[in-house]
Design an enzyme around this catalytic site. Structure first.
Site, short mmCIF file in Angstrom:
data_model
loop_
_atom_site.label_atom_id
_atom_site.label_comp_id
_atom_site.label_asym_id
_atom_site.label_seq_id
_atom_site.Cartn_x
_atom_site.Cartn_y
_atom_site.Cartn_z
N ASN A 9 0.92 -1.14 0.03
CA ASN A 9 -0.12 0.04 -0.09
C ASN A 9 0.92 1.24 0.16
OD1 ASN A 9 -1.87 2.10 0.59
ND2 ASN A 9 -2.19 1.36 2.66
N TRP A 10 1.09 2.09 -0.93
CA TRP A 10 2.04 3.05 -1.41
C TRP A 10 1.52 4.22 -0.60
CZ3 TRP A 10 3.89 2.86 -7.17
CH2 TRP A 10 4.44 1.68 -7.39
N LYS A 11 0.19 4.27 -0.04
CA LYS A 11 -0.53 5.42 0.42
C LYS A 11 -0.09 6.69 -0.60
CE LYS A 11 0.10 3.17 4.76
NZ LYS A 11 -0.02 3.41 6.21
N HIS A 94 -9.42 1.13 5.03
CA HIS A 94 -7.93 1.39 5.66
C HIS A 94 -8.35 2.18 6.91
CE1 HIS A 94 -3.95 2.43 6.36
NE2 HIS A 94 -3.51 1.49 5.84
N GLU A 96 -6.66 4.56 7.67
CA GLU A 96 -6.51 5.93 7.55
C GLU A 96 -7.94 6.60 7.00
OE1 GLU A 96 -2.70 5.41 5.53
OE2 GLU A 96 -1.69 5.07 7.60
N GLU A 164 -4.72 -4.77 10.71
CA GLU A 164 -3.84 -3.96 10.89
C GLU A 164 -4.32 -3.09 12.11
OE1 GLU A 164 -2.08 -2.82 6.79
OE2 GLU A 164 -3.80 -1.42 7.18
N GLY A 170 3.03 2.50 10.71
CA GLY A 170 3.81 3.54 10.63
C GLY A 170 4.75 3.91 11.90
N SER A 210 4.05 -2.06 10.31
CA SER A 210 5.45 -1.98 10.17
C SER A 210 6.01 -3.44 10.04
CB SER A 210 5.76 -1.48 11.88
OG SER A 210 5.34 -0.35 12.05
N GLY A 231 3.13 -0.93 4.25
CA GLY A 231 2.95 0.29 3.81
C GLY A 231 4.52 0.78 3.56
N GLY A 232 5.33 1.50 4.37
CA GLY A 232 6.32 2.12 4.52
C GLY A 232 7.36 1.33 3.60
P1 13P Z 1 3.15 0.51 7.65
O1 13P Z 1 3.85 -0.92 6.97
O2 13P Z 1 3.98 1.55 7.27
O3 13P Z 1 3.31 0.35 8.95
O4 13P Z 1 1.82 0.75 7.14
C1 13P Z 1 1.01 -0.49 7.02
C2 13P Z 1 -0.11 -0.13 6.48
O5 13P Z 1 -1.03 0.87 6.90
C3 13P Z 1 -0.56 -0.76 5.24
O6 13P Z 1 -1.76 -0.59 4.72
#
Ligand code: 13P
Length: 250
Positions: A9-11, A94, A96, A164, A170, A210, A231-232
């Site tokens: 997930n590149w956000k 998600h 967010e 999640e 993050g 993470s 994510g990251g």
């Molecule tokens: P991180 O891997 O950056 O913690 O993010 C997880 C995430 O929200 C994937 O959708």
């Protein structure tokens, strides 16, 4: 055996040039016959150009969609539009979207139904916030997020669930393998109640929060953890490839 599924997930990250380089880097390093499903979820504007360069072993998906098919919804994207530019799936719910943009379970159910209706696969995200975990409400939160959105009217074949925990996103704070396993087992149990034992056995549940190359194998080695929503670490080809390798059958 459920096939592991690693999704990036590149956000709200990357330029077109960086995004092209990233998918090319992932494609170049993908193990042959990986035995793992792999998908990336770039921002909307990158979907169409990436569809042209993405290899067959990496699927393309979007991070969100609207629930209506078309119309006066300024700034929104319909599920059919995603299919049209080469997406196979969409992330819905998600944390967010829930916590920054106020998306409710009522809205998320409409989105899940709309996406499945046009033939998109769905990654449906669930997970508790830190205060909810500390108050002993993790299972109650997961129960609500599952029962209010999934159910007999939602076919589960094309749905992956992503657990999640919001406190692990993050933050560098990963759930321990046992914490992940406990939550995943609870979710699978609820799917058994909502559908049946066969559906519970078949549904894939990804862990997100993470995940990196160094912790992927241990997390994904848990019996009910069927992959990762990253994510990251999905923004770096080497890290993402390390997670894919950590997901490969031993
Ligand atoms: P991180 O891997 O950056 O913690 O993010 C997880 C995430 O929200 C994937 O959708």
């Amino acid at each position: 055996m459920r096939k592991k599924y690693v999704a990036g997930n590149w956000k709200m990250n990357l330029t077109l040039a960086d995004a092209k380089a990233l998918v090319q880097g992932i494609a170049a390093g993908m193990p042959a016959n990986a035995g793992v499903d792999v998908a990336v979820f770039p921002p909307f504007v990158l979907l169409h150009p990436l569809a042209a360069v993405i290899g067959g072993s990496i699927q393309l998906g979007a991070q969100n969609c609207h629930y209506e098919a078309s119309g006066a919804f300024t700034g929104e994207i319909a599920p059919q539009m995603l299919l049209d530019v080469g997406c196979k799936s969409v992330i819905i719910g998600h944390s967010e979207r829930r916590h920054i943009f106020g998306e409710t379970e009522e809205l998320l159910k409409k989105k899940v139904m709309a996406a499945l209706k046009v033939g998109l696969k769905v990654i449906y995200c669930v997970g508790e916030k830190l205060d909810e975990r500390e108050a002993g409400q993790t299972e109650a939160v997961l129960h609500r997020q599952i029962h209010k959105v999934l159910g007999a009217d939602v076919p589960l074949d094309e749905v992956t669930i992503a657990y999640e925990p919001v406190w692990a996103i993050g933050t560098g704070k990963t759930a321990s393998p046992q914490q992940a396993q406990d939550a995943h087992a609870y979710i699978r149990g609820q799917i058994g109640k909502l559908y049946n034992a066969k559906a519970a056995e078949a549904v894939r549940i990804q862990y997100g929060g993470s995940v990196k190359a160094s912790n992927a194998r241990e997390l994904l080695g848990q019996p009910d953890v069927d992959g990762a929503l990253v994510g990251g670490a999905s923004l770096k080809a080497d890290e993402f490839l390390g997670i894919i390798k950590g997901a490969q059958p031993a």
